[in-house]
Enzyme design. Structure first.
Site, PDB file in Angstrom:
ATOM      1  CB  CYS A  57       2.987   7.445   3.327  1.00 44.09           C
ATOM      2  SG  CYS A  57       3.473   6.283   4.594  1.00 44.09           S
ATOM      3  CB  CYS A  85       7.163  -5.017   9.036  1.00 39.16           C
ATOM      4  SG  CYS A  85       8.540  -4.361  10.030  1.00 39.16           S
ATOM      5  CB  CYS A 142       5.799  -2.473  16.380  1.00 41.39           C
ATOM      6  SG  CYS A 142       7.520  -2.110  15.965  1.00 41.39           S
ATOM      7  CB  CYS A 187       2.651  -1.540  13.773  1.00 41.52           C
ATOM      8  SG  CYS A 187       2.876  -1.415  11.992  1.00 41.52           S
ATOM      9  CB  CYS A 192       0.821   6.264  11.261  1.00 37.52           C
ATOM     10  SG  CYS A 192       1.542   7.725  10.597  1.00 37.52           S
ATOM     11  CD  GLU A 252      -2.959  -1.205   2.260  1.00 39.65           C
ATOM     12  OE1 GLU A 252      -4.103  -1.591   2.018  1.00 39.65           O
ATOM     13  OE2 GLU A 252      -2.570  -0.937   3.410  1.00 39.65           O
TER      14      GLU A 252
HETATM   15  N1  SAH Z   1       9.137   0.653  10.182  1.00 38.14           N
HETATM   16  C1  SAH Z   1       9.347   2.058  10.241  1.00 38.14           C
HETATM   17  C2  SAH Z   1       8.537   2.851   9.248  1.00 38.14           C
HETATM   18  C3  SAH Z   1       7.106   2.427   9.038  1.00 38.14           C
HETATM   19  S1  SAH Z   1       5.996   2.700  10.364  1.00 38.14           S
HETATM   20  C4  SAH Z   1       9.132   2.559  11.652  1.00 38.14           C
HETATM   21  O1  SAH Z   1       8.599   1.822  12.468  1.00 38.14           O
HETATM   22  O2  SAH Z   1       9.518   3.685  11.927  1.00 38.14           O
HETATM   23  C5  SAH Z   1       5.707   4.459  10.286  1.00 38.14           C
HETATM   24  C6  SAH Z   1       5.304   5.081  11.615  1.00 38.14           C
HETATM   25  O3  SAH Z   1       3.967   4.712  11.998  1.00 38.14           O
HETATM   26  C7  SAH Z   1       6.197   4.665  12.753  1.00 38.14           C
HETATM   27  O4  SAH Z   1       6.548   5.777  13.547  1.00 38.14           O
HETATM   28  C8  SAH Z   1       5.290   3.714  13.516  1.00 38.14           C
HETATM   29  O5  SAH Z   1       5.698   3.540  14.820  1.00 38.14           O
HETATM   30  C9  SAH Z   1       3.965   4.402  13.378  1.00 38.14           C
HETATM   31  N2  SAH Z   1       2.812   3.569  13.708  1.00 38.14           N
HETATM   32  C10 SAH Z   1       2.695   2.239  13.575  1.00 38.14           C
HETATM   33  N3  SAH Z   1       1.473   1.821  13.973  1.00 38.14           N
HETATM   34  C11 SAH Z   1       0.800   2.929  14.358  1.00 38.14           C
HETATM   35  C12 SAH Z   1      -0.524   3.153  14.850  1.00 38.14           C
HETATM   36  N4  SAH Z   1      -1.384   2.156  14.974  1.00 38.14           N
HETATM   37  N5  SAH Z   1      -0.889   4.413  15.162  1.00 38.14           N
HETATM   38  C13 SAH Z   1      -0.016   5.446  14.971  1.00 38.14           C
HETATM   39  N6  SAH Z   1       1.239   5.296  14.503  1.00 38.14           N
HETATM   40  C14 SAH Z   1       1.651   4.048  14.198  1.00 38.14           C
HETATM   41 FE1  SF4 Z   2       7.502  -2.689  11.233  1.00 35.76          FE
HETATM   42 FE2  SF4 Z   2       5.235  -1.487  11.948  1.00 35.76          FE
HETATM   43 FE3  SF4 Z   2       7.237  -1.758  13.701  1.00 35.76          FE
HETATM   44 FE4  SF4 Z   2       7.501  -0.020  11.639  1.00 35.76          FE
HETATM   45  S1  SF4 Z   2       6.013   0.110  13.321  1.00 35.76           S
HETATM   46  S2  SF4 Z   2       9.013  -1.531  12.404  1.00 35.76           S
HETATM   47  S3  SF4 Z   2       6.343  -1.161  10.059  1.00 35.76           S
HETATM   48  S4  SF4 Z   2       6.064  -3.438  12.776  1.00 35.76           S
END
Ligand code: SAH
Ligand code: SF4
Length: 354
Positions: free
Chosen positions: A110, A117, A121, A124, A339, A97
């Site tokens: 974006c 991934c 996390c 996420c 995000c 996406e």
């Molecule tokens: N993997 C990288 C880039 C992709 S995620 C990283 O983690 O930085 C992009 C951003 O979205 C990151 O700051 C991540 O922590 C944030 N993010 C992930 N899940 C989210 C959520 N449910 N609500 C708000 N931000 C989120």
């Molecule tokens: Fe991967 Fe999502 Fe963690 Fe970014 S926030 S490192 S995309 S699992």
């Protein structure tokens, strides 16, 4: 992956500078490579046969030996706030996406760097997918090509590597794609309009910034190792002290070029006054700007955003502590484009939705 092995190379896997080198090894002048890049990126022409200022022989050779498209548009959704999300399919049937966020004075794209991934996390949606595979440079660059077609008149002014995947776990492709974004014969973007976000793959941060002078964003999200271990499991390998120490030693960071610290605010998890004070203490002496993003809730995570009052109390503490901090509003949440909501349901086309 095996489906890709027998495919022709893609011209977009090579930044304009690399294309010059490749042409040179075949005895072709550098300006021929520049012409090809100008067609691909400047004029959005992908069929080598239509590159009319190339000799017919070269057009034929390029068409025979290379591919030029890496992604096709599967679906497009438009949010009530104008955010545009596209599901894009790769040649081997994977889905990723990309999201375009129009604002008054800019349009930010974006982009994704991986299918899924591996870093899992806990807040996420992408993290729940696991890693399918890395994207190629062409697949990263083609997100700009496809989205610019969908955006029509609106020009993409900024690119953030904040879509699906961890950019620093796919560094060679990410760097080559960024070189195409920055090159005058590529998308000719100013380096400060490109931001790469990492969850903290410490050994690769210096490598990225030594290769390309882009903005760095680091996803911090917590002020204690106990909480960050749960939110960002990578913290067990690179804990807060190690991450922040590494950032302090990066020569490219300065007050003019600070690191952007991303902090997703989750109710009852990391939103207390004590958290805010600890964040101030952790970032002391580091040129940083903090972006606070209320959690975008989704079905794959048990977290919620705090109330506006709690969020503004948190912000107040940061400002009191002398930090430059902005509370970001979410865009595109109604189409799961915000995000951390990107999950490309049914991550392989044809697969039933999860
Ligand atoms: N993997 C990288 C880039 C992709 S995620 C990283 O983690 O930085 C992009 C951003 O979205 C990151 O700051 C991540 O922590 C944030 N993010 C992930 N899940 C989210 C959520 N449910 N609500 C708000 N931000 C989120
Ligand atoms: Fe991967 Fe999502 Fe963690 Fe970014 S926030 S490192 S995309 S699992």
């Amino acid at each position: 992956m095996s489906a890709r092995a027998d495919r022709k190379p893609n011209l977009k896997d090579f930044s304009p500078a690399t294309l010059r080198e490749r042409f040179a090894t075949e005895g072709l002048p550098a300006w021929r490579a520049d012409q090809v890049a100008s067609w691909l990126y400047g004029r959005a022409v992908e069929d080598p046969h239509a590159m009319t200022d190339l000799p017919a022989e070269l057009r034929d050779a390029l068409a025979t030996r290379f591919e030029t498209r890496a992604l096709e548009v599967a679906t497009v959704e438009r949010s009530s706030d104008g955010t545009l999300k596209a599901a894009l399919t790769t040649h081997d049937g994977a889905v990723l996406e990309a999201v375009a966020i129009p604002e008054e004075d800019r349009t930010t794209l974006c982009v994704s760097t991986q299918i899924g991934c591996p870093l899992a996390c806990s807040f996420c949606a992408t993290g729940t997918l696991g890693l399918d595979r890395n994207l190629s440079a062409a697949e990263i660059v083609d997100q700009l090509c496809r989205m610019r077609e969908l955006l029509g008149e609106r020009r993409i002014t900024n690119v953030v590597f904040m879509g699906m995947g961890e950019p620093l776990l796919n560094l060679p492709a990410v760097v080559e794609a960024i070189r195409t974004l920055l090159h005058p014969k590529g998308f000719a973007m100013a380096p400060r309009r490109v931001t790469v976000s990492t969850s903290g793959v410490v050994p690769r941060i210096g490598e990225l910034l030594a290769a390309v002078p882009v903005n760095l964003a680091v996803s911090l999200h917590a002020t204690t190792d106990a909480v960050r271990d749960v939110l960002v499991p990578l913290n067990k390998r690179f804990p807060l002290a190690v991450l922040l120490d590494a950032l302090r030693k990066i020569p490219q960071l300065s007050r003019r070029h600070p690191v952007f610290v991303e902090y997703t605010l989750m109710e009852g998890v990391n939103d207390s006054v004590e958290d805010a004070r600890r964040l101030v203490a952790l970032l002391r002496g580091l040129p940083a700007k903090v972006n606070v993003i209320p959690m975008n809730a989704h079905r794959d995570a048990p977290y919620r955003p705090p109330s506006p009052e709690v969020a503004s109390r948190f912000m107040g503490e940061l400002v009191k502590g002398g930090l430059v901090a902005t509370l970001r509003r979410s865009r595109g949440a109604d189409i799961d484009a915000a995000c951390g909501q990107l999950a490309a349901r049914g991550a392989r086309s044809g697969a039933p939705a999860a």
